[in-house]
Design a protein around this motif. Sequence first.
Motif, PDB file in Angstrom:
ATOM      1  N   ALA A  50       0.831  -1.205   0.000  1.00 33.88           N
ATOM      2  CA  ALA A  50       0.000   0.000   0.000  1.00 33.88           C
ATOM      3  C   ALA A  50       0.866   1.256   0.000  1.00 33.88           C
ATOM      4  CB  ALA A  50      -0.928  -0.015   1.216  1.00 33.88           C
ATOM      5  N   TYR A  63       2.864   8.090   7.082  1.00 36.68           N
ATOM      6  CA  TYR A  63       2.439   6.795   6.546  1.00 36.68           C
ATOM      7  C   TYR A  63       3.424   5.686   6.901  1.00 36.68           C
ATOM      8  CZ  TYR A  63      -1.592   8.598   4.095  1.00 36.68           C
ATOM      9  OH  TYR A  63      -2.823   9.145   3.810  1.00 36.68           O
ATOM     10  N   ILE A  70       0.160  -1.376  11.179  1.00 36.30           N
ATOM     11  CA  ILE A  70      -0.757  -2.270  10.458  1.00 36.30           C
ATOM     12  C   ILE A  70      -0.612  -3.736  10.890  1.00 36.30           C
ATOM     13  CG2 ILE A  70      -1.340  -3.217   8.180  1.00 36.30           C
ATOM     14  CD1 ILE A  70      -2.487  -0.451   8.733  1.00 36.30           C
ATOM     15  N   LEU A 107     -10.990  -1.480   8.738  1.00 32.76           N
ATOM     16  CA  LEU A 107     -11.561  -0.327   8.035  1.00 32.76           C
ATOM     17  C   LEU A 107     -12.226   0.634   9.015  1.00 32.76           C
ATOM     18  CD1 LEU A 107     -12.398   1.203   5.491  1.00 32.76           C
ATOM     19  CD2 LEU A 107     -14.385  -0.337   5.309  1.00 32.76           C
ATOM     20  N   LEU A 110      -9.527   2.557  11.024  1.00 34.21           N
ATOM     21  CA  LEU A 110      -8.897   3.600  10.203  1.00 34.21           C
ATOM     22  C   LEU A 110      -9.826   4.794  10.003  1.00 34.21           C
ATOM     23  CD1 LEU A 110      -7.115   1.426   7.468  1.00 34.21           C
ATOM     24  CD2 LEU A 110      -6.058   2.600   9.410  1.00 34.21           C
ATOM     25  N   ALA A 111     -11.104   4.504   9.745  1.00 40.57           N
ATOM     26  CA  ALA A 111     -12.061   5.586   9.493  1.00 40.57           C
ATOM     27  C   ALA A 111     -12.284   6.420  10.753  1.00 40.57           C
ATOM     28  CB  ALA A 111     -13.388   4.998   9.000  1.00 40.57           C
ATOM     29  N   LEU A 121      -7.036  10.263   4.985  1.00 41.50           N
ATOM     30  CA  LEU A 121      -6.249   9.120   4.522  1.00 41.50           C
ATOM     31  C   LEU A 121      -6.306   9.029   3.005  1.00 41.50           C
ATOM     32  CD1 LEU A 121      -7.083   6.226   7.047  1.00 41.50           C
ATOM     33  CD2 LEU A 121      -4.901   7.392   6.745  1.00 41.50           C
ATOM     34  N   ARG A 123      -7.013   7.511  -0.269  1.00 38.74           N
ATOM     35  CA  ARG A 123      -7.964   6.461  -0.603  1.00 38.74           C
ATOM     36  C   ARG A 123      -7.295   5.267  -1.269  1.00 38.74           C
ATOM     37  NH1 ARG A 123     -12.318  10.151  -3.610  1.00 38.74           N
ATOM     38  NH2 ARG A 123     -10.351  11.201  -4.133  1.00 38.74           N
ATOM     39  N   TYR A 125      -4.316   4.171  -0.804  1.00 40.61           N
ATOM     40  CA  TYR A 125      -3.607   3.415   0.233  1.00 40.61           C
ATOM     41  C   TYR A 125      -4.562   2.404   0.871  1.00 40.61           C
ATOM     42  CZ  TYR A 125      -0.941   2.509   4.534  1.00 40.61           C
ATOM     43  OH  TYR A 125      -0.271   1.902   5.567  1.00 40.61           O
ATOM     44  N   VAL A 126      -5.755   2.877   1.237  1.00 42.05           N
ATOM     45  CA  VAL A 126      -6.743   2.000   1.876  1.00 42.05           C
ATOM     46  C   VAL A 126      -7.259   0.957   0.893  1.00 42.05           C
ATOM     47  CG1 VAL A 126      -8.984   1.942   3.046  1.00 42.05           C
ATOM     48  CG2 VAL A 126      -7.393   3.815   3.498  1.00 42.05           C
ATOM     49  N   LEU A 129      -4.579  -1.653   0.685  1.00 40.93           N
ATOM     50  CA  LEU A 129      -4.330  -2.325   1.961  1.00 40.93           C
ATOM     51  C   LEU A 129      -5.382  -3.387   2.279  1.00 40.93           C
ATOM     52  CD1 LEU A 129      -2.709  -2.382   4.695  1.00 40.93           C
ATOM     53  CD2 LEU A 129      -4.411  -0.746   5.535  1.00 40.93           C
ATOM     54  N   LEU A 130      -6.662  -3.022   2.199  1.00 35.03           N
ATOM     55  CA  LEU A 130      -7.721  -3.933   2.652  1.00 35.03           C
ATOM     56  C   LEU A 130      -7.848  -5.190   1.795  1.00 35.03           C
ATOM     57  CD1 LEU A 130     -10.484  -1.397   3.764  1.00 35.03           C
ATOM     58  CD2 LEU A 130      -8.742  -2.546   5.140  1.00 35.03           C
TER      59      LEU A 130
END
Length: 489
Positions: A50, A63, A70, A107, A110-111, A121, A123, A125-126, A129-130
């Motif tokens: 990510a 980051y 993480i 998620l 993070l949110a 954040l 977007r 990256y997320v 990552l997920l």
Amino acid sequence: MSVPPSDLPFAPTLGSTAVRTPTTPAWVSKYLVRVVSLDVLVGVVAALLASLLRFGEALTWQYVLLSLFIPPMWVLALGLSNAYERRFLGVAVEEYRSVTRAVVGVLAVLAVSAFILNVLLARLYVLILLPVLLLGGLLARFVTRRWLLAGRARGDLMQRTVVVGRADAVGALVRSVKSEPSQGLMPVAVCASGLDGDWNMSSDIEGVPVSGRPRDAVAVADRMGADVVAVASHPDLAGKALRRLAWALEERGVELIVSPGLLDVAGPRLSIRPSSDLSLLHIERPAAGRRSVILKQLMDRTLAALLVLALSPILIVTALAIRFTDPGPILFRQKRVGIRGELFDIYKFRTMVVDAEAKLAALQARSQGNGVLFKMQNDPRVTKVGAILRRYSIDELPQLFNVILGDMSLVGPRPPLPAEVAEYEPDALRRLHVRPGMTGLWQVSGRSDLSWEESLRLDLRYVDNWSPIGDLRILLRTFQAVTRGSGAY
């Protein structure tokens, strides 16, 4: 009048100084070490991908700090989602569900963190990552399960189990456990009632030694070093007696499994309906609703049409091989019984000589089938090309057109002959509640090697528990069964 403690089931061991110290089975420790290590690796890989794919050389220290958090966040989210719960280890569906819940948890964290800290954040990256966490978590459990199942197939990594209950129910449970080593239960002792004589006069049940009566279960579990006590359906082991047993096993770190006596009812149909003083087991009706049936038919016909297109070269080559090696028609047509007893013509590639039906009566005495179905290894009526087609089930491919026409399904009970249906007992007629299938539970569980009773049990289990997702699983298992060629003749 009060009852002496010694007369209460399981009471003598409660609070005793001789209570066994709870221990973690060796296979659990090995499994956890492997899966947690893989989860940490997945967290590291996901954070790196990510960061590098989103920022490259422009990666900021914020980051970098987030990426360091993480892996532990991922392992913690899995732990809170019961991914490392001992009772779920090795149970594929629950383990995979826990990964999905953990991704949603990450998620949410993070949110919420971004909202509280008032930061935005990236977007991408997320979004990188997920999915990596999800796929990596599923892959980690797939790999560890393969290791676990391979060990259990060798008889390793098993849980020592004491089976408790009435003799007939105990015998059925022991047979079921032994037939499915992937469950990881190894019966080492039986505590049974309803024996022909006293318990110490009976040597064993299904090869497992009888070590006492049901009231002796805790003492036997201590003596045998059991990891699990499995209670078969028993009228005397309910209510207070079962609760006392659960308390006694809890002190020892021994798991308790209870068979409710409901044969072949799948987990998705079972739910607990709690009340103030007892819990009720609610059994949903089979998935025969109009919406589920329409979805199944749509999925069947779409997949069948795609398979016909994909396999058309094989269909053409097979048709030519039959035409040039043996005189007669390419396809074999036969009347079969479908849903609600309706007759239809089933299509197969012809694998026998033209007058095969006329020769059947002379071969009935040599049948190696399962009582109702005629089966015979090295059947003299099978042609040379037919033997190859049967081994890899290529002869069944024309049934894809039966699926497209709506006479059959990709997955379902075997389509029976009218003569076979005439011999059905009442229970077997339930097979006709769904469309017959090209493949099914019995085909992927042993094919022609199964007895009629076992084939019927698997078909009835499918009728009562089918679902579109379950059909996809059976289709995937069918490929393995076909490539092995076991039970095909």
